[in-house]
Write a protein that holds these residues in place. Structure first.
Motif, mmCIF file in Angstrom:
data_model
loop_
_atom_site.group_PDB
_atom_site.id
_atom_site.type_symbol
_atom_site.label_atom_id
_atom_site.label_comp_id
_atom_site.label_asym_id
_atom_site.label_seq_id
_atom_site.Cartn_x
_atom_site.Cartn_y
_atom_site.Cartn_z
ATOM 1 N N LEU A 1 -1.621 -4.460 13.812
ATOM 2 C CA LEU A 1 -2.894 -5.076 13.410
ATOM 3 C C LEU A 1 -3.546 -4.244 12.325
ATOM 4 O O LEU A 1 -3.476 -3.014 12.378
ATOM 5 C CB LEU A 1 -3.877 -5.111 14.590
ATOM 6 N N ILE A 2 -4.211 -4.897 11.356
ATOM 7 C CA ILE A 2 -5.039 -4.082 10.471
ATOM 8 C C ILE A 2 -6.306 -3.761 11.254
ATOM 9 O O ILE A 2 -6.739 -4.537 12.110
ATOM 10 C CB ILE A 2 -5.396 -4.759 9.118
ATOM 11 N N SER A 3 -6.864 -2.600 11.040
ATOM 12 C CA SER A 3 -7.995 -2.228 11.883
ATOM 13 C C SER A 3 -9.351 -2.429 11.211
ATOM 14 O O SER A 3 -10.362 -2.138 11.804
ATOM 15 C CB SER A 3 -7.839 -0.810 12.430
ATOM 16 N N TYR B 1 -2.892 -0.194 6.552
ATOM 17 C CA TYR B 1 -1.435 -0.082 6.614
ATOM 18 C C TYR B 1 -0.946 0.669 7.844
ATOM 19 O O TYR B 1 -0.141 0.132 8.609
ATOM 20 C CB TYR B 1 -0.890 0.552 5.324
ATOM 21 N N TYR B 2 -1.413 1.910 8.048
ATOM 22 C CA TYR B 2 -0.858 2.694 9.154
ATOM 23 C C TYR B 2 -0.988 1.975 10.501
ATOM 24 O O TYR B 2 -0.074 1.973 11.312
ATOM 25 C CB TYR B 2 -1.545 4.062 9.263
ATOM 26 N N LEU C 1 0.801 -1.240 0.000
ATOM 27 C CA LEU C 1 0.000 0.000 0.000
ATOM 28 C C LEU C 1 0.828 1.282 0.000
ATOM 29 O O LEU C 1 0.500 2.221 -0.718
ATOM 30 C CB LEU C 1 -0.964 0.015 1.195
ATOM 31 N N PRO C 2 1.896 1.353 0.797
ATOM 32 C CA PRO C 2 2.663 2.603 0.817
ATOM 33 C C PRO C 2 3.117 3.039 -0.575
ATOM 34 O O PRO C 2 3.217 4.223 -0.859
ATOM 35 C CB PRO C 2 3.880 2.285 1.689
ATOM 36 N N GLN C 3 3.370 2.057 -1.450
ATOM 37 C CA GLN C 3 3.841 2.412 -2.785
ATOM 38 C C GLN C 3 2.750 3.038 -3.632
ATOM 39 O O GLN C 3 3.024 3.637 -4.669
ATOM 40 C CB GLN C 3 4.364 1.171 -3.501
#
Lengths: 339, 282, 169
Positions: free
Chosen positions: A304-306, A296-297, A213-215
């Motif tokens: 954990l993914i939220s 991601y964040y 995702l960051p990309q």
């Protein structure tokens, strides 16, 4: 941990006992669906809706929390202590979400005392899902409608009786004097679990998503995806893990109070600096922020993914946006990048 | 050809011929309840356009997102077209930049049944358009939008009315979805977001909640077209149409105007007449 | 009710809170001295009030005056904010139509006030709590009479319990 069979009568008696000395909250009927309310009798409990309109986050992270009051002389008055509370009928996705929230607010050496004391006073009695709504997708993220994560006790309805599985000591204490579960009921439950999981068709590779995702931060896909979005914030308010907040002071006729209120990354005001500059002024950057935060964040922050797949953002969206479509599109782009 | 097919054909032609840069319409939303406003920029994208009873968001709200893109085609039903008229009158969009594909509407759905706004709709067909896609729809409801529930409400005492309204508004979580869904709410800084000075508290204190709704309603006087987008956007199911019907009734009865119907008739609160009623003034 | 509020708070977030306020503020109305915020336009109504003062005409000390350049300056939000802050009544007064110092300010205000008046009545705010008037600079006696009437009316209605904003005890 202990697993028991509980008949309808035994469950009613258990709840009656709890109601008599503790605040018990459960989904009750409200305007065509179910929503959380304090119950004074077992008859009020309504479990026919797949999930409640609002998530359970308000029980540990209220929409509006009084942090302190002060009088004309400026002396702070700390609010009254929190009472014990039991949440009955919470779904596995919402319980998992409470665990995610706990990770944010309750950490070694730096816990939020307001959330921490509520967490300590809350007991969660979950109800496994034997059917899904069209908007459910917990299984697509690798979670199950029969998960025990975050619960003290999980109830599963199996042919008219309940399988009760203790997850924590708090839960086990509730199961005193009940007959243990046998192989037959455990097998039947396993069958129900497979059946309900098969109702969810999507499968999302969340590891791939959070890795890549960051990309996609500067990708033009966000412009396109966010066009239907009006940044109304309904998704963030109904999301069981969204936890952005604002702190505001109010004074009226000599009395003052400090509150913590929910805020939303979807509001323009949210990221506006005192100078007037706003790094997330346009709709697409705010839409991107929510997706990146969920997938991601938060993995960087607490591992954990939220997103728990409850689907409330899908039902709430006035523009018919579906987070599943967004995730699928992002994964397609990621796959395309690999080639 | 069905209406959707006609729509797709015309949208495709308009884009291919370069008449417009973009076609703003709806495509299927992922849950069968709400269609997604959709911006088609290439002819093949027009194949996704639909028009049916799930097309409930007010499309005029989205026109403000593409103000500066050039000429835009917009698929507008009755209420959307009246919002477009209001936005044109308020100079938020330019007529030359619009190509309005009008469609008649038989009502949209909300929570599985016909939206309360559509049950007594007075303008199922667009009041402004460059061309009509398909034949107009027949209007089946007589008279202004009046509901028995409103008459019953009027018979209550002031205290009872306050009880009913404040019980509903107490559930407001101040998410402002109503404001965001409304095409009339385009202020760069809304009064609730004012910070120097802060005008309204951010908690859902019943007093702040009521003031938010009353003031938002006042800002809608003479502008609200009763499309119901706010009502359908509310995640708490608050009855916003009860408020909206009242503000339009007040303006209609006092000033004999209905917003968005006639582009040449100025909005009620932007003008005045020497003989305006003042029986309530001492 | 949903759980988007701190249900551990003393009640201030629900219908119950309104009943609590009523109990606290319930008092014998004859002792009740209403607080009325008066928005007076500088050129006519404020001057009229001033004339009443200079002429030593007695009227109840219930009004707190806020001078505005024109009745058209009065945003309906001011009126509601006054009620939130604890005013029991609000009076808004401007020049007679046709006499506005800015020519058309009071015409603009008239439509706005008409809508606000009808809307407040719809919401259940008692008629008479918010009053609009046209008072000219020469109407000192009339201004005093107006204040007497409004004060008496608001006294009968009792303290403002509906829009008043309370911070929890």
């Amino acid at each position: 941990m202990k697993a028991c069979i509980v008949t309808r009568n035994e469950l009613t008696q258990l709840l009656d006992r709890l109601i008599s000395h503790v605040d018990v909250y459960a989904p009750v009927r409200e305007k065509g669906t179910a929503n959380w309310a304090k119950i004074s009798s077992v008859d009020e409990v309504y479990l026919e809706a797949v999930n409640s309109r609002e998530p359970a986050k308000g029980f540990i992270f209220p929409r509006c929390e009084l942090l302190m009051r002060f009088d004309k002389n400026g002396n702070p008055i700390v609010p009254a202590p929190i009472q014990e509370q039991i949440l009955f009928g919470i779904r596995p996705c919402d319980a998992r979400a409470l665990k995610v929230l706990e990770r944010f607010f309750v950490q070694d050496g730096k816990s939020d005392p307001y959330v921490q004391r509520r967490v300590e006073k809350t007991t969660l009695i979950g109800m496994a899902c034997n059917r899904t709504a069209p908007t459910c997708f917990c299984f697509a993220l690798g979670n199950s409608p029969h998960d025990t994560e975050g619960l003290d006790l999980l109830l599963t309805e199996v042919e008219g009786v309940f399988l009760a599985e203790a997850v924590t000591e708090k839960g086990e204490k509730l199961l005193a004097d009940l007959s243990p579960a046998d192989e037959t009921v455990l097998r039947k439950r396993a069958a129900l679990k497979s059946k309900v999981e098969s109702e969810i068709n999507e499968r999302f590779d969340v590891k791939k998503l959070q890795g890549k995702l960051p990309q996609l931060f500067k990708h033009e896909v966000w412009e396109v995806l966010s066009l239907s979005c009006v940044n109304c914030g309904a998704c963030t308010f109904l999301c069981p893990t969204c936890h952005c907040f604002d702190v505001t002071d109010e004074t009226m006729r000599g009395k003052s109070a400090r509150y913590r209120v929910w805020d939303s990354c979807q509001f323009t005001l949210y990221s506006r600096h005192a100078s007037g500059h706003n790094p997330r002024f346009d709709s697409s950057s705010r839409y991107r922020n929510r997706m990146m935060d969920k997938f991601y964040y938060t993995t960087e922050q607490v591992g954990l993914i939220s997103c728990v797949g409850c689907g409330r953002c899908i039902s709430a969206c006035p523009a018919g946006i579906d987070i599943r479509q967004t995730v699928a599109k992002l994964l397609r782009i990621i796959d395309g990048m690999g080639k | 050809m069905s209406r959707t097919e006609l729509l797709r054909k015309r949208a495709n032609e308009l884009l291919s011929q370069g008449v417009v840069k973009l076609v703003l319409g709806y495509r299927a939303g992922a849950q069968d309840n709400v269609a997604q406003p959709f911006f088609a920029t290439t002819p093949d994208q027009t194949a996704e356009l639909i028009f049916d009873s799930t097309c409930s968001p007010n499309i005029a709200n989205y026109l403000l997102k593409v103000k500066n893109i050039g000429r835009v085609a917009v698929i507008a039903k009755g209420c959307d077209s009246r919002s477009i008229v209001v936005l044109l009158q308020e100079k938020q969009i330019v007529r030359e930049n619009l190509y309005i594909l009008g469609v008649g509407c038989e009502g949209v759905v909300h929570n599985g049944e016909k939206s309360v706004t559509c049950k007594a709709c007075q303008y199922p067909n667009p009041v402004i358009y460059d061309e009509m896609v398909d034949a107009p729809v027949e209007k089946t409801t007589p008279g202004p939008q009046v509901l028995k529930a409103d008459d019953d409400f009027d018979r209550l005492t002031p205290d009872q009315r306050w009880q009913v309204l404040s019980a509903d508004v107490a559930r407001c979580i101040r998410c402002y979805a109503c404001r965001q869904a409304c095409p009339n709410c385009y202020c760069p800084v809304c009064f609730v977001d004012a910070s120097t000075p802060q005008l309204l508290g951010k908690t859902h204190n019943i007093s702040d909640n009521m003031v938010f709704h009353i003031i938002r309603l006042l800002h809608m006087a003479g502008r609200c077209v009763e499309c119901g987008a706010c009502h359908r956007a509310c995640p708490m199911g608050i009855d916003l149409m009860r408020f909206n019907r009242r503000i339009t009734k007040i303006v209609r009865e006092r000033f004999d105007t209905s917003p968005g119907v006639d582009i040449n008739s100025p909005p009620a609160l932007t003008r005045f007449l020497p003989e305006d009623s003042q029986e309530f003034i001492k | 009710m949903g759980l988007f509020f701190n249900h551990q708070l003393p009640p201030n977030w629900t219908q119950e809170s309104i009943k609590v306020i009523i109990t606290i503020q319930m008092a014998d109305n004859s002792d009740f001295q209403p607080k009325i915020v008066a928005f007076l336009c500088n050129w006519c109504s404020y001057a009229g009030a001033d004339l009443a003062g200079i002429s030593r005409i007695h009227y109840p000390p219930s009004i707190r005056v806020i001078r505005v350049p024109c009745s058209g300056r009065v945003d309906p939000f001011f009126i509601l904010q006054a009620l939130q802050q604890g005013a029991d009544g609000v009076l808004v007064s401007g020049c007679h139509p046709g006499d506005c110092h800015y020519l058309t300010g009071n015409f603009v205000a008239r439509r706005r006030f008409a809508v606000l008046n009808d809307l407040l009545a719809f919401c259940g705010i008692e008629p008479g709590r918010v009053t609009f008037a046209w008072v000219s600079a020469s109407e000192g006696e009339r201004f005093a009479q107006l204040v007497k009437e409004v004060t008496e009316k608001v006294r009968q209605l009792g303290p403002n319990k509906k829009l008043i904003k309370e911070i929890p005890q």
